[in-house]
Write a protein that holds these residues in place. Structure first.
Motif, PDB file in Angstrom:
ATOM      1  N   GLU A   8      21.795  97.185 -39.723  1.00  0.00           N
ATOM      2  CA  GLU A   8      21.949  96.413 -40.960  1.00  0.00           C
ATOM      3  C   GLU A   8      20.634  96.374 -41.738  1.00  0.00           C
ATOM      4  O   GLU A   8      20.619  96.497 -42.966  1.00  0.00           O
ATOM      5  N   ALA A   9      19.528  96.195 -41.021  1.00  0.00           N
ATOM      6  CA  ALA A   9      18.218  96.163 -41.676  1.00  0.00           C
ATOM      7  C   ALA A   9      17.880  97.520 -42.281  1.00  0.00           C
ATOM      8  O   ALA A   9      17.338  97.604 -43.389  1.00  0.00           O
ATOM      9  N   ILE A  10      18.195  98.597 -41.532  1.00  0.00           N
ATOM     10  CA  ILE A  10      17.924  99.949 -42.029  1.00  0.00           C
ATOM     11  C   ILE A  10      18.698 100.218 -43.311  1.00  0.00           C
ATOM     12  O   ILE A  10      18.184 100.846 -44.255  1.00  0.00           O
ATOM     13  N   GLU A  11      19.929  99.726 -43.367  1.00  0.00           N
ATOM     14  CA  GLU A  11      20.789  99.987 -44.530  1.00  0.00           C
ATOM     15  C   GLU A  11      20.527  99.027 -45.687  1.00  0.00           C
ATOM     16  O   GLU A  11      21.067  99.219 -46.789  1.00  0.00           O
ATOM     17  N   ASP A  12      19.705  98.012 -45.473  1.00  0.00           N
ATOM     18  CA  ASP A  12      19.385  97.053 -46.529  1.00  0.00           C
ATOM     19  C   ASP A  12      18.257  97.621 -47.398  1.00  0.00           C
ATOM     20  O   ASP A  12      17.128  97.794 -46.943  1.00  0.00           O
ATOM     21  N   SER A  20       1.110  90.787 -41.811  1.00  0.00           N
ATOM     22  CA  SER A  20      -0.077  90.272 -42.499  1.00  0.00           C
ATOM     23  C   SER A  20      -0.875  91.455 -43.054  1.00  0.00           C
ATOM     24  O   SER A  20      -0.743  91.830 -44.218  1.00  0.00           O
ATOM     25  N   TYR A  21      -1.650  92.076 -42.202  1.00  0.00           N
ATOM     26  CA  TYR A  21      -2.517  93.200 -42.597  1.00  0.00           C
ATOM     27  C   TYR A  21      -1.712  94.353 -43.215  1.00  0.00           C
ATOM     28  O   TYR A  21      -2.054  94.851 -44.290  1.00  0.00           O
ATOM     29  N   PHE A  22      -0.631  94.774 -42.550  1.00  0.00           N
ATOM     30  CA  PHE A  22       0.140  95.914 -43.046  1.00  0.00           C
ATOM     31  C   PHE A  22       0.885  95.552 -44.328  1.00  0.00           C
ATOM     32  O   PHE A  22       0.974  96.370 -45.256  1.00  0.00           O
ATOM     33  N   ALA A  23       1.414  94.334 -44.395  1.00  0.00           N
ATOM     34  CA  ALA A  23       2.101  93.896 -45.617  1.00  0.00           C
ATOM     35  C   ALA A  23       1.136  93.911 -46.802  1.00  0.00           C
ATOM     36  O   ALA A  23       1.515  94.304 -47.921  1.00  0.00           O
ATOM     37  N   SER A  74       8.199  89.065 -45.947  1.00  0.00           N
ATOM     38  CA  SER A  74       9.627  88.862 -45.668  1.00  0.00           C
ATOM     39  C   SER A  74      10.437  90.133 -45.860  1.00  0.00           C
ATOM     40  O   SER A  74      11.570  90.240 -45.369  1.00  0.00           O
ATOM     41  N   LYS A  75       9.860  91.115 -46.554  1.00  0.00           N
ATOM     42  CA  LYS A  75      10.571  92.386 -46.762  1.00  0.00           C
ATOM     43  C   LYS A  75      10.450  93.311 -45.549  1.00  0.00           C
ATOM     44  O   LYS A  75      11.179  94.300 -45.440  1.00  0.00           O
ATOM     45  N   ILE A  76       9.513  93.006 -44.664  1.00  0.00           N
ATOM     46  CA  ILE A  76       9.318  93.847 -43.486  1.00  0.00           C
ATOM     47  C   ILE A  76      10.226  93.364 -42.350  1.00  0.00           C
ATOM     48  O   ILE A  76      10.213  92.189 -41.988  1.00  0.00           O
ATOM     49  N   PHE A  77      11.003  94.283 -41.800  1.00  0.00           N
ATOM     50  CA  PHE A  77      11.851  93.990 -40.640  1.00  0.00           C
ATOM     51  C   PHE A  77      11.233  94.720 -39.463  1.00  0.00           C
ATOM     52  O   PHE A  77      11.252  95.947 -39.380  1.00  0.00           O
ATOM     53  N   CYS A  78      10.656  93.951 -38.564  1.00  0.00           N
ATOM     54  CA  CYS A  78       9.884  94.521 -37.455  1.00  0.00           C
ATOM     55  C   CYS A  78      10.742  94.631 -36.200  1.00  0.00           C
ATOM     56  O   CYS A  78      11.298  93.632 -35.729  1.00  0.00           O
TER      57      CYS A  78
END
Length: 577
Positions: free
Chosen positions: A214-218, A334-337, A345-349
């Motif tokens: 779901e995250a991949i397709e978002d 944090s650093y990567f964002a 919040s856009k990053i799904f880890c």
């Protein structure tokens, strides 16, 4: 030595040899279901029954020994008919909807039934209606339990957690949680060893594959995946691939075919963990009057759960460093964002781990980012990532290798051996030596902490002091060590504990090979990779040095403490005050 005849084959075997072992030495196969050598030899399933001349009753081969002159028939009509009846009775109390079972194709009951040519069940189906929680990382399907008792034995004898037990009487006898009404209310460490020792699908991990898809397709989500060190020693097994072929780079290619945006290496944050945990230890031994020893590693969440539940007096001696999984999530959001110039919040880890306890760890209230979101959104076991790849119809053997993404695609050999028991200790000592002496030791100077022994001890000279260290794997061995520490029978400065036998390579989320402990086969793969790497010290990882220079300044800095360390009291185990 005694003389026996098995299916017409005359052999000599030592006295007290079981019929099962004697048959194996004669090249005769006897099917088993509940049996696990030196762990579960109770004849519960009665699938291994054989006929012995001179006796009316049948003998279970797994726990009856041979005697002089014994004539054994392993596949007589009487034995074969009894065996088939026993299997059919087991199937009458088992959910046989195999097509939707995670163990289909890797189920001992399925294989035994097929081998015995069982194609129908003449008995009325009697399935229990109990249901385990589908939200907890460990799920028990009561209608698949065959009462083999393996989960009880491994939990009691190997892990000393005592979560499972026999309940009820007579025809209602089954296996269930002991000491709590529900599994999620128990003191389960979530090591997952009950899953890898279950012959069927009665125990499994919560499947989070759909959440990842779901995250991949978002289109609003950036999916970031980290791959733990031990995964590279095991992920290719279900595909029939050799470790030399099933590299982390080939797994990266598969994950990109699935559609993830970035593939990184948890080895990077294993190296980061060493810098923080190693610096923490050096600071403590520099001020022994203010600290209690030993300091314990904290990278294994199964171990952390166990010590909180069973030995809370030692919790304050855990390193405050987060596990590599959680350090990665903290850095990613944090650093990567900031590098991507996106809202965290856009990053799904996503983490790919050999472990169920990691699923629990990433949901702890102490593992949230600045916006209150989980640092790691989802953790998949090795088995889940195998199912993910299959669900996307990816032919792994046809994939080329692909490099991992930067800046977190670099890991050292020291980070790589985190996946084997003793690896964290060895990696920490390599860098601690450098931090004290300002020069590198021989990379293999601390190899005495390697090996599958359950409890290892060693002494090293560091900073003009004799450093006493210990390494344990398997919670039963951790229990012994903690008991000895409480009694004052041993003293150490630094202790590594891994919940699973052999370390993460033998983790509860790894591919299952029924009756075979794979940790001794997988660990050498990690050490071989370490030896062949140019980069073998955590403190020499250029990406680690860069993140300190640009973001954290130094190990144990204020920002490092804020993002890379945790309070082990900030969440509670069931029953914890």
């Amino acid at each position: 030595m005694v003389n026996v005849t098995i299916d017409g084959i005359k052999i000599q075997v030592p006295e007290k040899t079981t019929i099962l072992d004697a048959a194996s030495q004669a090249g005769v196969h006897i099917p088993t279901l509940c049996f696990m050598k030196e762990l579960n030899e109770i004849g519960a399933c009665r699938v291994c029954v054989v006929e012995v001349e001179g006796y009316d009753r049948l003998f279970t081969a797994c726990n009856n020994t041979v005697a002089e002159g014994m004539v054994i028939k392993t596949n007589s009509k009487k034995a074969r008919d009894a065996r088939k009846v026993n299997v059919k009775l087991i199937l009458s109390q088992h959910n046989t909807n195999c097509a939707v079972c995670v163990r289909s194709g890797n189920c001992t009951l399925q294989k035994v039934a097929n081998d015995l040519n069982v194609h129908s069940i003449p008995y009325e189906k009697q399935l229990p209606e109990n249901r385990g929680s589908l939200k907890f990382p460990l799920i028990r399907d009561y209608d698949k339990c065959i009462k083999c008792m393996r989960c009880i034995q491994v939990c009691d004898k190997i892990q000393n957690a005592n979560i499972w037990d026999v309940v009820n009487t007579g025809s209602r006898v089954t296996v269930d949680v002991t000491g709590a009404y529900d599994l999620e209310d128990s003191q389960c460490a979530l090591c997952g060893q009950c899953i890898t020792h279950c012959p069927v699908g009665a125990l499994r991990e919560r499947d989070d594959v759909d959440r990842v898809l779901e995250a991949i397709e978002d289109p609003e989500k950036i999916t970031v995946v980290q791959i733990a060190p031990s995964i590279r020693a095991a992920w290719g097994e279900p595909f029939g691939l050799d470790p030399e072929f099933a590299t982390v780079k080939r797994l990266a290619a598969a994950l990109r075919r699935v559609g993830v945006d970035y593939v990184f290496d948890t080895n990077f944050t294993a190296d980061l963990t060493i810098m923080e945990e190693g610096s923490e230890f050096l600071e403590k031994i520099s001020h022994p009057e203010h600290n209690k020893f030993p300091m314990f590693t904290s990278c294994c969440p199964g171990w952390v759960r166990y010590v909180k539940a069973h030995y809370p007096e030692f919790v304050d001696q855990l390193s405050s460093a987060k596990s590599p999984q959680q350090m990665f999530g903290a850095v990613a959001k944090s650093y990567f964002a900031e590098k991507l110039e996106v809202d965290p919040s856009k990053i799904f880890c996503v983490s790919i781990m050999p472990c169920l306890a990691k699923k629990a760890e990433c949901a702890y209230p102490s593992m949230l980012d600045e916006q209150g979101d989980p640092e790691v959104d989802c953790s998949l076991t090795t088995r889940e990532v195998n199912r993910l790849i299959r669900s996307e119809q990816i032919i792994v053997k046809d994939l080329p290798e692909e490099e991992l993404d930067m800046p977190f695609g670099i890991g050292s050999g020291a980070g790589n051996i985190f996946g084997a028991t003793g690896g964290v200790m060895e990696a920490a000592l390599r860098s601690a030596y450098y931090l004290v002496n300002k020069e590198n030791p021989d990379p293999d100077a601390f190899k005495s902490v390697r090996g599958m022994d359950g409890w290892k001890e060693a002494e090293f000279e560091l900073a003009g002091k004799t450093l006493r260290v210990a390494v344990t794997n398997g919670l039963g061995n951790a229990n012994k060590l903690l008991t000895y520490l409480k009694q004052g029978r041993v003293k150490y400065d630094f202790v590594e504990v891994m919940a699973c036998p052999g370390g993460c390579v033998g983790g509860g989320g790894q591919p299952i090979h029924d009756g075979v402990e794979m940790a001794p086969e997988r660990a050498p793969i990690l050490y071989s990779q370490d030896k062949s790497m140019k980069l073998r010290f955590s403190h020499e990882n250029p990406s680690v040095n860069e993140i300190y220079e640009k973001y954290f300044e130094a190990p144990l800095s204020e920002r490092a403490h804020h993002l890379l360390h945790t309070d082990h009291h900030a969440w509670k185990m069931p029953g914890e005050k």
